[in-house]
Design an enzyme around this catalytic site. Structure first.
Site, PDB file in Angstrom:
ATOM      1  N   SER A 170      -1.056   2.175  -3.511  1.00  0.00           N
ATOM      2  CA  SER A 170       0.150   2.946  -3.834  1.00  0.00           C
ATOM      3  C   SER A 170       1.032   2.194  -4.821  1.00  0.00           C
ATOM      4  CB  SER A 170       1.010   3.143  -2.591  1.00  0.00           C
ATOM      5  OG  SER A 170       0.278   3.654  -1.543  1.00  0.00           O
ATOM      6  N   HIS A 228      -4.954   6.701  -8.026  1.00  0.00           N
ATOM      7  CA  HIS A 228      -3.959   6.892  -6.966  1.00  0.00           C
ATOM      8  C   HIS A 228      -3.806   8.369  -6.604  1.00  0.00           C
ATOM      9  CE1 HIS A 228       0.490   6.582  -5.601  1.00  0.00           C
ATOM     10  NE2 HIS A 228      -0.325   6.495  -4.574  1.00  0.00           N
ATOM     11  N   GLU A 276      -2.784   9.666 -10.203  1.00  0.00           N
ATOM     12  CA  GLU A 276      -2.398   8.729 -11.263  1.00  0.00           C
ATOM     13  C   GLU A 276      -3.624   7.860 -11.573  1.00  0.00           C
ATOM     14  OE1 GLU A 276       2.277   7.590 -10.792  1.00  0.00           O
ATOM     15  OE2 GLU A 276       0.949   6.765  -9.288  1.00  0.00           O
ATOM     16  N   ASN A 296       5.654   6.370  -7.417  1.00  0.00           N
ATOM     17  CA  ASN A 296       6.265   5.552  -6.357  1.00  0.00           C
ATOM     18  C   ASN A 296       7.365   4.649  -6.899  1.00  0.00           C
ATOM     19  OD1 ASN A 296       4.843   6.756  -4.360  1.00  0.00           O
ATOM     20  ND2 ASN A 296       3.270   5.173  -4.220  1.00  0.00           N
TER      21      ASN A 296
HETATM   22  P1  NAD Z   1      -4.813   4.026   6.909  1.00  0.00           P
HETATM   23  O1  NAD Z   1      -4.274   2.922   7.725  1.00  0.00           O
HETATM   24  O2  NAD Z   1      -4.668   5.425   7.382  1.00  0.00           O
HETATM   25  O3  NAD Z   1      -6.373   3.784   6.611  1.00  0.00           O
HETATM   26  C1  NAD Z   1      -6.911   2.549   6.232  1.00  0.00           C
HETATM   27  C2  NAD Z   1      -8.336   2.468   6.759  1.00  0.00           C
HETATM   28  O4  NAD Z   1      -8.927   1.257   6.267  1.00  0.00           O
HETATM   29  C3  NAD Z   1      -8.403   2.411   8.288  1.00  0.00           C
HETATM   30  O5  NAD Z   1      -9.259   3.449   8.757  1.00  0.00           O
HETATM   31  C4  NAD Z   1      -8.970   1.037   8.598  1.00  0.00           C
HETATM   32  O6  NAD Z   1      -9.816   1.031   9.734  1.00  0.00           O
HETATM   33  C5  NAD Z   1      -9.752   0.748   7.314  1.00  0.00           C
HETATM   34  N1  NAD Z   1      -9.983  -0.682   7.061  1.00  0.00           N
HETATM   35  C6  NAD Z   1      -9.184  -1.730   7.345  1.00  0.00           C
HETATM   36  N2  NAD Z   1      -9.767  -2.868   6.928  1.00  0.00           N
HETATM   37  C7  NAD Z   1     -10.955  -2.523   6.380  1.00  0.00           C
HETATM   38  C8  NAD Z   1     -12.011  -3.263   5.776  1.00  0.00           C
HETATM   39  N3  NAD Z   1     -11.954  -4.591   5.651  1.00  0.00           N
HETATM   40  N4  NAD Z   1     -13.097  -2.587   5.330  1.00  0.00           N
HETATM   41  C9  NAD Z   1     -13.169  -1.227   5.467  1.00  0.00           C
HETATM   42  N5  NAD Z   1     -12.199  -0.479   6.028  1.00  0.00           N
HETATM   43  C10 NAD Z   1     -11.109  -1.127   6.472  1.00  0.00           C
HETATM   44  O7  NAD Z   1      -4.134   3.837   5.458  1.00  0.00           O
HETATM   45  P2  NAD Z   1      -3.962   4.946   4.306  1.00  0.00           P
HETATM   46  O8  NAD Z   1      -2.668   5.623   4.486  1.00  0.00           O
HETATM   47  O9  NAD Z   1      -5.225   5.745   4.199  1.00  0.00           O
HETATM   48  O10 NAD Z   1      -3.800   3.997   3.036  1.00  0.00           O
HETATM   49  C11 NAD Z   1      -4.919   3.437   2.361  1.00  0.00           C
HETATM   50  C12 NAD Z   1      -4.506   3.036   0.950  1.00  0.00           C
HETATM   51  O11 NAD Z   1      -4.024   4.214   0.265  1.00  0.00           O
HETATM   52  C13 NAD Z   1      -3.339   2.038   0.899  1.00  0.00           C
HETATM   53  O12 NAD Z   1      -3.510   1.195  -0.195  1.00  0.00           O
HETATM   54  C14 NAD Z   1      -2.118   2.935   0.716  1.00  0.00           C
HETATM   55  O13 NAD Z   1      -1.039   2.275   0.115  1.00  0.00           O
HETATM   56  C15 NAD Z   1      -2.696   4.003  -0.206  1.00  0.00           C
HETATM   57  N6  NAD Z   1      -1.981   5.295  -0.200  1.00  0.00           N
HETATM   58  C16 NAD Z   1      -1.431   5.773   0.960  1.00  0.00           C
HETATM   59  C17 NAD Z   1      -0.758   6.993   0.934  1.00  0.00           C
HETATM   60  C18 NAD Z   1      -0.140   7.550   2.193  1.00  0.00           C
HETATM   61  O14 NAD Z   1       0.671   8.494   2.098  1.00  0.00           O
HETATM   62  N7  NAD Z   1      -0.465   7.046   3.357  1.00  0.00           N
HETATM   63  C19 NAD Z   1      -0.680   7.730  -0.264  1.00  0.00           C
HETATM   64  C20 NAD Z   1      -1.292   7.228  -1.410  1.00  0.00           C
HETATM   65  C21 NAD Z   1      -1.942   5.990  -1.373  1.00  0.00           C
END
Ligand code: NAD
Length: 283
Positions: free
Chosen positions: A120, A141, A153, A192
């Protein structure tokens, strides 16, 4: 190079949605998560989401099975990377974790695979600096929920190859998204970076006990917003909010470090919708 198969790393909120979008567009997807229960949760999330689309008349029921058949679920990274031309990382917003993941990806991915991160906020150049071949990495993104949100993005890091950058941009269009090219690689990119002060502002309102999430959200919704700011943070995940503020405090301004509420909530496992409680109770 033609992208036919994609590996998504992390089957959480974003990774499972991204996998669903790509499979719906007709591509094969390998979805990998290192936590088996998270992988199961990702799988059932996709099944429920597809069922909702069918119920709403936005997908034919025969397509629901076809989409599921295109997604393979993996508990190990190495086999999940075999044969993929694009790898999209979607693990939590923690730089050290992204580094660990990309170190393994570089070891096991196809040598010419394009690498992308759904971070993000973290500058692509910073993550690319963790790679042996930084030119491979591009920012991709997606927005939450990936199934609904059209914007992507596509961010060019200082060392991203032009070819990979264009490849990710073109692929975003192929999966039905409306990508924008982000050529200036700064913390939070475009969207963001604009909304960062807003998250800080709404958390500080609570820290200063100005009013409750319910009242402030009610005001926001009276202005025709679909969700109030606290509902939105519960939806995004309080851990992601905390990691983002932490990154902004190091890169944009120390003011982002002046909060205590998100850290307390993460310690109490009040991560928002994903744990059933955040600013609100969701169960
Ligand atoms: P989340 O916590 O829902 O999911 C992350 C997943 O990664 C989990 O299922 C976890 O088990 C897994 N994980 C952890 N360590 C790991 C590893 N070593 N190998 C493989 N899998 C692993 O998080 P999210 O909200 O899906 O966010 C993921 C990324 O996307 C982040 O960088 C976040 O900033 C970005 N993002 C989030 C949003 C949002 O609204 N939540 C929006 C855009 C981007």
């Amino acid at each position: 190079m033609e992208i036919k198969q994609v590996t998504v790393i992390g089957s959480g909120l974003m990774g499972s949605g991204i996998a669903q979008v790509i499979a719906t567009a007709g591509f094969r997807v390998n979805l990998f998560d290192s936590y088996p229960e998270a992988l199961d949760k990702g799988k059932s999330g996709i099944e429920k989401s597809l069922a909702r689309l069918v119920k709403a008349g936005r997908m034919k029921s025969e397509d629901q099975n076809l989409v599921m058949e295109r997604i393979m679920f993996y508990k190990e990274m190495e086999p999940s990377l075999k044969g993929s031309q694009l790898v999209i990382e979607a693990v939590p917003e923690i730089p050290e974790l992204k580094e660990e993941v990309f170190n393994s990806v570089e070891k096991f991915a196809e040598p010419d695979a394009v690498l992308a991160t759904n971070t993000s906020n973290i500058r692509i150049t910073e993550i690319a600096g963790m790679l042996k071949r930084p030119e491979r990495l591009v920012g991709m993104h997606f927005f939450n929920p990936p199934v609904m949100m059209k914007l992507v993005e596509v961010i060019r890091g200082e060392k991203s190859s032009e070819e990979n950058f264009q490849e990710v941009y073109n692929f975003s269009k192929k999966i039905g998204k409306e990508p924008i090219k982000v050529l200036k690689d700064t913390a939070g990119f475009v969207v963001n970076r604009i909304s960062a002060p807003e998250s800080l502002y709404f958390i500080l309102l609570l820290e200063k006990k100005v009013d409750s999430p319910e009242s402030i959200d009610a005001f926001a919704k009276s202005q025709a917003l679909p969700m109030g700011p606290y509902e939105l943070m519960d939806y995004v995940g309080i851990d992601t909010v905390l990691h983002s503020l932490d990154y902004y405090s190091k890169t944009l301004s120390s003011a982002y470090g002046n909060t205590t509420i998100p850290l307390k909530m993460v310690k109490e496992k009040k991560l928002g919708i994903k744990t059933g409680e955040g600013f609100y109770k969701w169960k």
